[in-house]
Design a protein around this motif. Structure first.
Motif, PDB file in Angstrom:
ATOM      1  N   GLY A 163      -1.380  -6.111   3.491  1.00  0.00           N
ATOM      2  CA  GLY A 163      -2.122  -5.052   2.813  1.00  0.00           C
ATOM      3  C   GLY A 163      -2.274  -3.805   3.647  1.00  0.00           C
ATOM      4  O   GLY A 163      -3.268  -3.077   3.503  1.00  0.00           O
ATOM      5  N   LEU A 164      -1.306  -3.525   4.502  1.00  0.00           N
ATOM      6  CA  LEU A 164      -1.384  -2.370   5.389  1.00  0.00           C
ATOM      7  C   LEU A 164      -1.099  -1.078   4.633  1.00  0.00           C
ATOM      8  O   LEU A 164      -0.203  -1.016   3.803  1.00  0.00           O
ATOM      9  N   LYS A 165      -1.859  -0.036   4.957  1.00  0.00           N
ATOM     10  CA  LYS A 165      -1.627   1.294   4.381  1.00  0.00           C
ATOM     11  C   LYS A 165      -0.952   2.130   5.460  1.00  0.00           C
ATOM     12  O   LYS A 165      -1.591   2.624   6.379  1.00  0.00           O
ATOM     13  N   LEU A 166       0.334   2.246   5.314  1.00  0.00           N
ATOM     14  CA  LEU A 166       1.165   2.861   6.344  1.00  0.00           C
ATOM     15  C   LEU A 166       1.582   4.253   5.878  1.00  0.00           C
ATOM     16  O   LEU A 166       2.526   4.411   5.118  1.00  0.00           O
ATOM     17  N   ASP A 167       0.824   5.255   6.345  1.00  0.00           N
ATOM     18  CA  ASP A 167       1.020   6.617   5.851  1.00  0.00           C
ATOM     19  C   ASP A 167       1.901   7.474   6.746  1.00  0.00           C
ATOM     20  O   ASP A 167       2.682   8.279   6.256  1.00  0.00           O
ATOM     21  N   ASN A 168       1.749   7.334   8.063  1.00  0.00           N
ATOM     22  CA  ASN A 168       2.437   8.239   8.981  1.00  0.00           C
ATOM     23  C   ASN A 168       2.905   7.470  10.213  1.00  0.00           C
ATOM     24  O   ASN A 168       2.706   6.255  10.320  1.00  0.00           O
ATOM     25  N   ALA A 169       3.507   8.204  11.155  1.00  0.00           N
ATOM     26  CA  ALA A 169       4.062   7.564  12.352  1.00  0.00           C
ATOM     27  C   ALA A 169       2.981   6.875  13.177  1.00  0.00           C
ATOM     28  O   ALA A 169       3.201   5.793  13.730  1.00  0.00           O
ATOM     29  N   GLU A 170       1.830   7.506  13.260  1.00  0.00           N
ATOM     30  CA  GLU A 170       0.739   6.908  14.041  1.00  0.00           C
ATOM     31  C   GLU A 170       0.300   5.567  13.462  1.00  0.00           C
ATOM     32  O   GLU A 170       0.003   4.622  14.193  1.00  0.00           O
ATOM     33  N   SER A 171       0.302   5.462  12.148  1.00  0.00           N
ATOM     34  CA  SER A 171      -0.176   4.232  11.494  1.00  0.00           C
ATOM     35  C   SER A 171       0.764   3.054  11.686  1.00  0.00           C
ATOM     36  O   SER A 171       0.383   1.911  11.438  1.00  0.00           O
ATOM     37  N   VAL A 172       2.001   3.333  12.098  1.00  0.00           N
ATOM     38  CA  VAL A 172       2.962   2.240  12.268  1.00  0.00           C
ATOM     39  C   VAL A 172       3.388   2.044  13.728  1.00  0.00           C
ATOM     40  O   VAL A 172       4.384   1.370  14.008  1.00  0.00           O
ATOM     41  N   GLU A 173       2.633   2.632  14.650  1.00  0.00           N
ATOM     42  CA  GLU A 173       3.009   2.516  16.066  1.00  0.00           C
ATOM     43  C   GLU A 173       3.140   1.068  16.509  1.00  0.00           C
ATOM     44  O   GLU A 173       4.124   0.685  17.150  1.00  0.00           O
ATOM     45  N   GLU A 174       2.132   0.265  16.178  1.00  0.00           N
ATOM     46  CA  GLU A 174       2.164  -1.136  16.600  1.00  0.00           C
ATOM     47  C   GLU A 174       3.286  -1.894  15.888  1.00  0.00           C
ATOM     48  O   GLU A 174       3.985  -2.726  16.469  1.00  0.00           O
ATOM     49  N   LEU A 175       3.471  -1.604  14.614  1.00  0.00           N
ATOM     50  CA  LEU A 175       4.522  -2.263  13.837  1.00  0.00           C
ATOM     51  C   LEU A 175       5.902  -1.906  14.397  1.00  0.00           C
ATOM     52  O   LEU A 175       6.771  -2.773  14.582  1.00  0.00           O
ATOM     53  N   VAL A 176       6.102  -0.622  14.705  1.00  0.00           N
ATOM     54  CA  VAL A 176       7.371  -0.176  15.267  1.00  0.00           C
ATOM     55  C   VAL A 176       7.629  -0.853  16.602  1.00  0.00           C
ATOM     56  O   VAL A 176       8.754  -1.264  16.917  1.00  0.00           O
ATOM     57  N   GLN A 177       6.572  -0.969  17.404  1.00  0.00           N
ATOM     58  CA  GLN A 177       6.711  -1.615  18.706  1.00  0.00           C
ATOM     59  C   GLN A 177       7.175  -3.068  18.555  1.00  0.00           C
ATOM     60  O   GLN A 177       8.034  -3.541  19.303  1.00  0.00           O
ATOM     61  N   GLU A 178       6.618  -3.752  17.571  1.00  0.00           N
ATOM     62  CA  GLU A 178       7.029  -5.141  17.331  1.00  0.00           C
ATOM     63  C   GLU A 178       8.497  -5.212  16.933  1.00  0.00           C
ATOM     64  O   GLU A 178       9.235  -6.106  17.355  1.00  0.00           O
ATOM     65  N   ILE A 179       8.935  -4.264  16.092  1.00  0.00           N
ATOM     66  CA  ILE A 179      10.339  -4.231  15.673  1.00  0.00           C
ATOM     67  C   ILE A 179      11.240  -3.994  16.885  1.00  0.00           C
ATOM     68  O   ILE A 179      12.265  -4.669  17.072  1.00  0.00           O
ATOM     69  N   GLU A 180      10.862  -3.040  17.711  1.00  0.00           N
ATOM     70  CA  GLU A 180      11.679  -2.701  18.876  1.00  0.00           C
ATOM     71  C   GLU A 180      11.760  -3.856  19.866  1.00  0.00           C
ATOM     72  O   GLU A 180      12.801  -4.068  20.510  1.00  0.00           O
TER      73      GLU A 180
END
Length: 571
Positions: A29-46
């Motif tokens: 149920g994450l509300k992912l609006d901008n780059a800041e909101s997905v920093e942790e998610l992006v880190q996990e992907i990387e």
């Protein structure tokens, strides 16, 4: 981003599943609006070095956030599966294509080779399809095995865009040396209608690799169904065909039945809520009898099927060794019909395979006609001649070159007899009666049945007339029943409709029924060309509609007796 929002995101990501190359943010149920909101998610992907599957379902993604995720995906060349359903809740329509274009770009930049793409439950319409158009055309999708676009509101336009992208993908993949072999296609609830379905049918036919097709509730009527049927014939590995809640009616069902006759690996057929009706059900029964050797499930629920046709279907599935379920719920069986169907299944120890009949619609009124609003685009009028002539033959694979009406020259005497039959004209034909055969070439079951009934109506106790009539009927029926079960059942059901015994679609003009026609059938069912399963079909339909023959009760009893004897011989 507020500190409490970051803390909530970190807490949500702590529930992320990582393993076997899969990274899952499903249902957070994450509300992912901008780059800041997905920093942790992006880190996990990387940090996931061997990323093969990315699950983002059940979150809501904005354009800026999609760009950030796409950049992280640019290095994930092993990515194979994208589970991105229900990903844009609350987003503006113009945002979704941009987000999809960004994600697509990241995957393509990585040189990934996808096998699964799931974008179901995203109401993105035709514009959303444009957002993945380049991805679908690219080498990234040359390896695609599953494409799931259920409940996306694609519409006709989206269906056409999707079809063109898939065909381009196939063409480029063939050029690259490894053809696209899509196995699973899911696109229910998309308002594809006839044009969208027909466009996709071209792509299906081109690929020829489908194993599962799910396209329920798309507003497709017989024209689109015929196109899909033609495409299915070119997909020999098809296992599951789900077209629930579209509108087949007679023309679509006949085409689909004919297509199924060419397939050997089908295990599940779902034609529920498709207005299959009686003639369509009988055509499907013919295919069940001759083909579909490993069928497990058949759904013909809510199709306006009456008792006799339902019993013919039930009889056809009795000997299927893998059959697990036949669903005839919600039809026009009536209380007695439901009980009769249960008893028929129980008599063969097959009661367990019959689904519930709790929603049966009961017996329709006698004056009900099947020419309601579902006969789209004038289908009721078209069915007056049973999808007449060459069109029917081409649609259903029945037209042989040597049988084409355009290649047959009928003597004037024969044409005169067909136009205005009489015993005198029939006797005068002599050897020319063989020229009646082109008149029953199966490209037009309606015309074939009409010719047969015209001949049979001349039946007389006068020996010379009786002999000539019976010999002529034998000649015609031997040809009409010598082909596939589908051809024979289509002819027999049309014959029964013309005689007023079986209710067909549209305003079919019934022939004047006379005793001689029944007596000719009595003779025919005792001949070697009349198979026992043909006799069963006639017997079950006649036994459930005896009141249609009240004016010929004596002849009816003789025919019924002959049919019962032939059916008993089967056992």
């Amino acid at each position: 981003m507020a500190s409490d929002d970051i803390a909530e995101l970190v807490d949500s990501l702590s529930n992320t599943h990582v393993g076997d190359g899969e990274l899952s943010f499903k249902g957070l149920g994450l509300k992912l609006d901008n780059a800041e909101s997905v920093e942790e998610l992006v880190q996990e992907i990387e940090q996931c070095q061997d990323l093969r599957a990315l699950r983002l379902e059940g979150n809501t993604l904005g354009v800026e956030a999609a760009v950030a995720i796409a950049q992280a995906l640019e290095s994930k060349h092993r990515l194979q599966s994208c589970y991105w359903s229900d990903l844009f809740t609350g987003r503006l329509r113009f945002e979704i294509p941009k987000a999809l274009e960004s994600l697509s770009s990241g995957i393509m930049m990585a040189g990934a080779r996808l096998t699964v793409l799931d974008l179901s439950d995203n109401a993105f319409g035709p514009d959303g399809v444009r957002g993945i158009q380049q991805l679908l055309k690219s080498p990234t999708c040359h390896t695609l095995k599953e494409l799931r676009l259920n409940n996306c509101g694609m519409g006709i336009g989206g269906g056409k865009i999707l079809a063109e992208a898939l065909m381009e993908c196939h063409r480029s993949s063939v050029t690259a040396g490894s053809a696209l072999k899509l196995r699973i296609f899911v696109a229910g609830r998309n308002r594809l209608e006839n044009e969208g379905a027909s466009a996709l049918a071209k792509a299906f036919q081109l690929m020829g690799s489908l194993e599962e097709v799910h396209m329920p509730q798309n507003g497709i009527n017989y024209a689109g169904v015929i196109a899909l049927a033609s495409a299915m014939r070119h997909n020999p590995d098809l296992r599951v065909l789900n077209l629930n809640d579209n509108t087949f009616t007679k023309r679509g069902t006949l085409a689909m039945a004919q297509a199924l006759g060419h397939l050997r690996n089908v295990q599940v057929i779902n034609f529920g809520d498709c207005l299959v009706r009686c003639e369509g059900a009988i055509a499907l029964a013919a295919v069940l009898r001759e083909g579909l050797p490993i069928l497990k499930e058949l759904n013909l629920s809510f199709g306006e099927i009456k008792e006799a046709a339902a019993l013919v279907v039930a009889q056809a599935v009795m000997d299927k060794p893998y059959m697990e379920k036949v669903d005839l719920n919600g039809n026009f069986l009536g209380e007695d019909g439901c009980e009769g169907l249960r008893e028929a299944m129980e008599s063969q120890d097959k009661a367990v395979m019959l689904a519930s009949l709790s929603d049966d619609e009961g017996e329709p009124d006698d004056d009900d006609d099947d020419d309601d609003d579902d006969n789209d685009e004038g289908e009721a009028a078209a069915n007056d001649d049973c999808c007449n002539g060459e069109e029917f033959g081409k649609e259903n694979g029945l037209l042989a070159k040597e049988d084409s009406p355009s290649k047959c020259h009928c003597p004037d005497e024969v044409l005169s007899f067909v136009a205005c039959p009489s015993a005198e004209k029939l006797l005068q034909l002599g050897e020319m009666t063989r020229h009646l055969l082109p008149e029953v070439d199966m490209t037009n079951p309606h015309k074939a049945a009409d010719v047969l009934l015209k001949v049979a109506s001349l039946y007389s106790e006068k020996p010379v007339i009786q002999t000539t009539v019976l010999e002529t009927c034998d000649m015609l029926l031997r040809k009409l029943l010598s082909g596939s079960a589908f051809q024979a059942y289509t002819f027999l059901s049309t014959l029964l409709v013309l005689m007023g015994i079986l209710q067909g679609e549209g305003k079919t003009k019934k022939v004047p029924l006379v005793a001689g026609q029944l007596l000719c059938l009595e003779h025919a069912v005792q001949q070697d060309y009349f198979a026992q399963h043909h006799a069963y079909l006639l017997h079950i339909v006649l036994s459930k509609n005896r009141n249609a023959l009240n004016l010929c009760s004596s002849s009816m009893e003789r025919l019924s007796s002959a049919l019962e004897k032939r059916c008993l011989d089967q056992h």
